[in-house]
Scaffold this active site. Sequence first.
Site, PDB file in Angstrom:
ATOM      1  CG  HIS A  73      32.464  60.850 -39.303  1.00  0.00           C
ATOM      2  ND1 HIS A  73      31.469  60.298 -40.065  1.00  0.00           N
ATOM      3  CD2 HIS A  73      33.541  60.020 -39.428  1.00  0.00           C
ATOM      4  CE1 HIS A  73      31.913  59.186 -40.635  1.00  0.00           C
ATOM      5  NE2 HIS A  73      33.163  58.992 -40.249  1.00  0.00           N
ATOM      6  CD  GLU A  94      29.201  64.611 -39.619  1.00  0.00           C
ATOM      7  OE1 GLU A  94      28.551  63.993 -40.480  1.00  0.00           O
ATOM      8  OE2 GLU A  94      30.416  64.846 -39.757  1.00  0.00           O
ATOM      9  CB  CYS A 152      28.072  58.652 -42.244  1.00  0.00           C
ATOM     10  SG  CYS A 152      28.341  58.740 -40.460  1.00  0.00           S
ATOM     11  CB  CYS A 160      27.232  61.839 -38.344  1.00  0.00           C
ATOM     12  SG  CYS A 160      28.931  61.443 -37.860  1.00  0.00           S
TER      13      CYS A 160
END
Length: 143
Positions: free
Chosen positions: A70, A72, A98, A101
Amino acid sequence: MPKEKQLKYDKAYLRIAREWGNLSHCKRKKVGALIVKDRMIISDGYNGTPTGFENCCEDEEGYTKWYVLHAEANAILKVASSTQSCKGATLYITMSPCKECSKLIHQAGITKVVYYMDYKDNSGLDFLRKAGIELYQVTELDN
């Protein structure tokens, strides 16, 4: 910093994150992230496959491959391999984090998350709220 001026900066950083997300090879979702500390961008990231893997993020059925990172996570990992630190930084991300993360965000020492769109599952936001991380959604980017 006055709220109006802060909102102006927040929108500008989110617009940059949105542009960064456009670099993603993922078809389903293009997500971009920036990490800002002391009004300086210290990292950036977008969702995609790990270094050395094919760029395609989706399988034959159109589902995202499990190993796609992802935005981040990519931004946080970039800081980890630099001389910078995320302690006290702000994460700007085009989609709310999510739950996986969210753990990284908290553990990295990021204290504020500014996001644009909601992710399908809000458990990441619930976790960050519980961890005492400031959350702020900007729903309008253009001005």
